[in-house]
Design a protein around this motif. Structure first.
Motif, short mmCIF file in Angstrom:
data_model
loop_
_atom_site.label_atom_id
_atom_site.label_comp_id
_atom_site.label_asym_id
_atom_site.label_seq_id
_atom_site.Cartn_x
_atom_site.Cartn_y
_atom_site.Cartn_z
N GLU A 273 136.03 -57.39 40.98
CA GLU A 273 136.65 -57.70 39.68
C GLU A 273 136.88 -56.41 38.89
OE1 GLU A 273 135.11 -61.04 37.43
OE2 GLU A 273 133.96 -61.66 39.20
N GLY A 274 137.36 -55.39 39.61
CA GLY A 274 137.50 -54.09 38.98
C GLY A 274 138.82 -53.42 39.28
N VAL A 275 139.07 -52.34 38.56
CA VAL A 275 140.22 -51.49 38.82
C VAL A 275 139.68 -50.14 39.27
CG1 VAL A 275 140.39 -50.82 36.37
CG2 VAL A 275 142.35 -50.53 37.89
N GLN B 70 138.19 -55.92 51.26
CA GLN B 70 137.12 -56.78 50.78
C GLN B 70 137.13 -56.88 49.27
OE1 GLN B 70 133.15 -56.03 52.39
NE2 GLN B 70 132.24 -56.56 50.42
N LEU B 71 137.33 -55.74 48.60
CA LEU B 71 137.32 -55.72 47.14
C LEU B 71 138.56 -56.38 46.56
CD1 LEU B 71 135.84 -52.16 46.78
CD2 LEU B 71 134.84 -54.20 45.76
N VAL B 72 139.70 -56.26 47.24
CA VAL B 72 140.90 -56.99 46.81
C VAL B 72 140.63 -58.48 46.84
CG1 VAL B 72 143.25 -57.61 47.50
CG2 VAL B 72 142.59 -55.21 47.39
N GLY B 73 139.88 -58.93 47.85
CA GLY B 73 139.51 -60.34 47.93
C GLY B 73 138.55 -60.76 46.83
N GLU B 74 137.97 -59.78 46.15
CA GLU B 74 137.06 -60.04 45.03
C GLU B 74 137.75 -59.69 43.70
OE1 GLU B 74 133.66 -57.68 46.02
OE2 GLU B 74 133.16 -58.88 47.79
N ASP B 75 139.06 -59.92 43.66
CA ASP B 75 139.85 -59.76 42.43
C ASP B 75 139.85 -58.33 41.91
OD1 ASP B 75 140.72 -62.41 42.28
OD2 ASP B 75 138.87 -63.03 41.30
N SER B 76 140.01 -57.36 42.81
CA SER B 76 140.08 -55.97 42.41
C SER B 76 141.49 -55.42 42.61
CB SER B 76 139.08 -55.13 43.21
OG SER B 76 137.75 -55.52 42.93
#
Length: 251
Positions: free
Chosen positions: A157-159, A183-189
């Motif tokens: 959930e980050g940028v 993986q992080l894109v899948g966590e709204d990043s």
């Protein structure tokens, strides 16, 4: 699609005419009033050395409140004030605010690692763990410490703004980084990355912006010189080397 942590960027006022920024060809579209669409999970800034990739990435980071030398919005260290004023003239349009964020740049990573080590001395001494892993970043290789920070500190959930991350990573570790990004894109990043790496640029669905003498334009992965030159070299390295050496009598 992203949540819109970074939707687009634009200049909120004219750049000073006596600034080198005003003469940087890649910024000409922004100077003309255009807005750069960055509303994708992953966006790459690509181009030759000196094209302005890192300058633009740094400007976005500063406009979003990150420390110019890297880190989070809470990092306050400064070893040398060398960043440009671009961030003061950029507006970052967004429809959501991230829970997490980090600006990671290869050239000042040593300073970031030192800041983190000072901040978590007690945890390292007690062996209780830190937000970037169980070991000091300085006790690992450059590539290991770089990945340790991404794997342990980037919480989703980050940028995340990355400046030439391939500088620290072997081809195999670049693939590892791609896995972490996915993986992080899948966590709204959301990621904005300045790079020369044709491995990283291959991320599916990414926006690729080429910064050049012609300004900024969106390109296809297989249209980039990084991809084409690497492909030609790997297909026939002997031919490429013969051509290169014949052009340079000093070799």
């Amino acid at each position: 699609m992203t949540k819109g942590y970074i939707r687009e960027i634009f200049l909120n006022r004219p750049l000073p005419e006596d600034s080198y920024l005003a003469a940087l060809p890649a910024l000409a579209p922004l100077r003309a009033g255009e807005r750069l669409d960055l509303n994708a999970p992953v966006t790459f800034l690509v181009g030759e050395n000196g094209s302005g990739k890192s300058t633009l990435l740094e400007g976005v980071a500063v406009a979003m409140g990150f420390n110019p030398e890297g880190g989070t919005r809470n990092f306050s260290f400064s070893t040398r004030d060398t960043h440009s004023a671009l961030g003061d003239y950029l507006t970052v349009s967004r429809s959501a605010y991230p829970r997490d964020g980090f600006f990671l740049r290869a050239e000042s990573f040593y300073n970031t690692a030192s800041y983190l080590e000072d901040a978590y001395q007690a945890e390292l001494h007690l062996g209780t763990g830190t937000p970037y892993g169980m070991r000091s970043l300085h006790a690992q290789s450059h590539g290991e410490s770089f990945l340790a920070l991404v794997q342990n500190r980037f919480g989703g959930e980050g940028v995340y703004l990355l400046d030439e991350p391939e500088a620290a990573l072997s081809p195999a570790r670049q693939l590892t980084l791609l896995g972490q990004i996915h993986q992080l894109v899948g966590e709204d990043s959301q990621f904005l990355i300045a790079t020369h790496s044709p491995i990283l640029m291959a991320y599916p669905g990414a926006y690729l912006y080429l910064l050049s003498e012609g300004g900024i334009q969106r390109v296809d992965y297989r249209e980039t010189e990084h991809y084409l030159l690497t492909k030609r070299f790997l297909e026939d390295p002997e031919r490429m080397l013969r051509y290169l050496f014949s052009e340079d009598d000093t070799i």
